[in-house]
Scaffold this active site. Structure first.
Site, PDB file in Angstrom:
ATOM      1  CE1 TYR A  32       1.084  -0.173   4.404  1.00  0.00           C
ATOM      2  CE2 TYR A  32      -0.082   1.916   4.366  1.00  0.00           C
ATOM      3  CZ  TYR A  32       0.785   1.040   4.990  1.00  0.00           C
ATOM      4  OH  TYR A  32       1.342   1.380   6.195  1.00  0.00           O
ATOM      5  NE  ARG A  51       6.959   3.840   0.735  1.00  0.00           N
ATOM      6  CZ  ARG A  51       6.693   4.627   1.785  1.00  0.00           C
ATOM      7  NH1 ARG A  51       7.612   4.809   2.717  1.00  0.00           N
ATOM      8  NH2 ARG A  51       5.531   5.213   1.921  1.00  0.00           N
ATOM      9  NE  ARG A 100      -5.991 -19.608   3.739  1.00  0.00           N
ATOM     10  CZ  ARG A 100      -5.182 -20.479   4.334  1.00  0.00           C
ATOM     11  NH1 ARG A 100      -5.258 -21.767   4.068  1.00  0.00           N
ATOM     12  NH2 ARG A 100      -4.290 -20.053   5.207  1.00  0.00           N
ATOM     13  CE  LYS A 150       3.214   3.038   2.986  1.00  0.00           C
ATOM     14  NZ  LYS A 150       3.238   3.044   4.425  1.00  0.00           N
ATOM     15  CD  GLU A 182       9.515   1.607  10.896  1.00  0.00           C
ATOM     16  OE1 GLU A 182       9.494   2.557  10.104  1.00  0.00           O
ATOM     17  OE2 GLU A 182       9.498   0.421  10.541  1.00  0.00           O
TER      18      GLU A 182
HETATM   19  N1  PMP Z   1       7.343   3.648   9.102  1.00  0.00           N
HETATM   20  C1  PMP Z   1       6.207   2.951   9.057  1.00  0.00           C
HETATM   21  C2  PMP Z   1       6.126   1.628   9.750  1.00  0.00           C
HETATM   22  C3  PMP Z   1       5.082   3.460   8.372  1.00  0.00           C
HETATM   23  O1  PMP Z   1       3.942   2.754   8.339  1.00  0.00           O
HETATM   24  C4  PMP Z   1       5.182   4.747   7.764  1.00  0.00           C
HETATM   25  C5  PMP Z   1       4.009   5.397   7.068  1.00  0.00           C
HETATM   26  N2  PMP Z   1       3.164   4.592   6.413  1.00  0.00           N
HETATM   27  C6  PMP Z   1       6.402   5.433   7.831  1.00  0.00           C
HETATM   28  C7  PMP Z   1       7.461   4.855   8.507  1.00  0.00           C
HETATM   29  C8  PMP Z   1       6.592   6.792   7.174  1.00  0.00           C
HETATM   30  O2  PMP Z   1       6.675   6.656   5.792  1.00  0.00           O
HETATM   31  P1  PMP Z   1       6.162   7.838   4.806  1.00  0.00           P
HETATM   32  O3  PMP Z   1       6.952   9.045   5.193  1.00  0.00           O
HETATM   33  O4  PMP Z   1       6.490   7.343   3.468  1.00  0.00           O
HETATM   34  O5  PMP Z   1       4.689   7.999   5.061  1.00  0.00           O
END
Ligand code: PMP
Length: 286
Positions: A32, A51, A100, A150, A182
């Site tokens: 996503y 990305r 599935r 992502k 993070e």
């Molecule tokens: N880390 C994680 C785990 C995230 O989910 C996100 C945002 N979706 C970010 C960092 C920040 O990424 P961005 O600046 O591309 O939104």
């Protein structure tokens, strides 16, 4: 009612339906992006599109839509839903095979599912939270080992948000082997004097699109940037802390695990970076 996009069609939100066999639903086999909208324009669209391509490649998923088409769809949804400030959410899954199966379906017979919808968020840039700052708690990072992709596996980040809420905080910073990775949906930073410290890129964190821009602006503003590991203790002792993401831009963090960071008020570095980021991003928005 919103107009959303599903596999080539613009539909009222209640008419857009996805199969129960969709691999996004059954296996979290999807990726996503979230792109913010300011003054009716897309912020950092190119970064999000690049990305997305990378996430698809890493999972051997076909690219069901070109970057140019994707830009058109984003713009059309912003127009149809009259979004001035908000976000566009995009999700691509490996589609819905007949049954599935752990084995990936043949992309020739099972096309990807492509969904986009808008979220209207008036006041996103002028957020009161940016003036107040946010409180975070630290939690053990129990996510999988490829956080640089992502993917839609957001169960643990979602649990982390709920743990934060239960503790009277706004978000959680995840910790692995003693070091902050993070935030649940954002990148984490601390500030010491004129130096901004944030974890170096690896498979352990998502490579934030906002992170790239903010670090560039910080260097242009003569700040030092150190990409390295840091602990919760170091963060609690820092002068300032903040997070970045496409939907929060730069947001100050004023408390970590109940301990005030610096003065306990949003810091000047975070404030300045937020201003620069908003100003420059709006200028470059498409
Ligand atoms: N880390 C994680 C785990 C995230 O989910 C996100 C945002 N979706 C970010 C960092 C920040 O990424 P961005 O600046 O591309 O939104």
């Amino acid at each position: 009612m919103r107009t959303v996009y599903l596999n080539g069609e613009y539909l009222p939100e209640n008419e857009a339906k996805v199969s129960i066999f969709d691999r996004g639903f059954l296996m979290a086999d999807g990726v996503y992006e979230v792109t913010s909208v300011l003054e009716g324009k897309l912020v950092d669209f190119e970064g999000h599109a690049v990305r997305l391509e990378r996430s698809l490649n890493e999972l051997n998923m076909p690219h069901p839509i070109t970057k140019e088409e994707l830009l058109d769809v984003h713009r059309e949804l912003v127009r149809l839903n009259d979004i001035d400030e908000g976000m566009v959410y995009l999700q691509i899954t490996r589609g819905a095979p007949d049954d599935r199966d752990f084995v990936f379906p043949d992309p020739e017979t099972t096309p990807c599912t492509v969904v986009l919808f808008t979220q209207n968020k008036p006041g996103l840039a002028n957020s009161p939270a940016a003036k107040k700052g946010m409180k975070v708690i630290s939690i053990d990072d129990q996510r999988w080992g490829r956080r640089d992709i992502k993917t839609v596996q957001l169960l643990y980040p979602s649990m982390g948000k709920m743990m934060a809420k239960a503790a009277g905080a706004d978000d959680a910073w995840m910790v692995e082997d003693g070091h902050v990775t993070e935030g649940t949906s954002n990148n984490a930073y601390i500030v010491k004097g004129n130096t901004i410290i944030t974890r170096q890129l690896s498979n352990d964190i998502l490579h934030g699109i906002t992170r790239v821009a903010v670090l560039r602006f910080a260097k242009e503003a003569q700040m030092q940037v150190e990409e390295r590991l840091f602990t919760i203790e170091e963060a609690q002792d820092a002068d300032e802390a903040f997070i970045t993401s496409a939907s929060t831009f730069v947001m100050p963090v004023v408390e970590i695990d109940g301990k005030a960071v610096g003065t306990g008020e949003p810091g000047s570095v975070a404030g300045r970076l937020r201003e620069i980021y908003l100003e420059e991003s709006i200028k470059a928005a498409v």
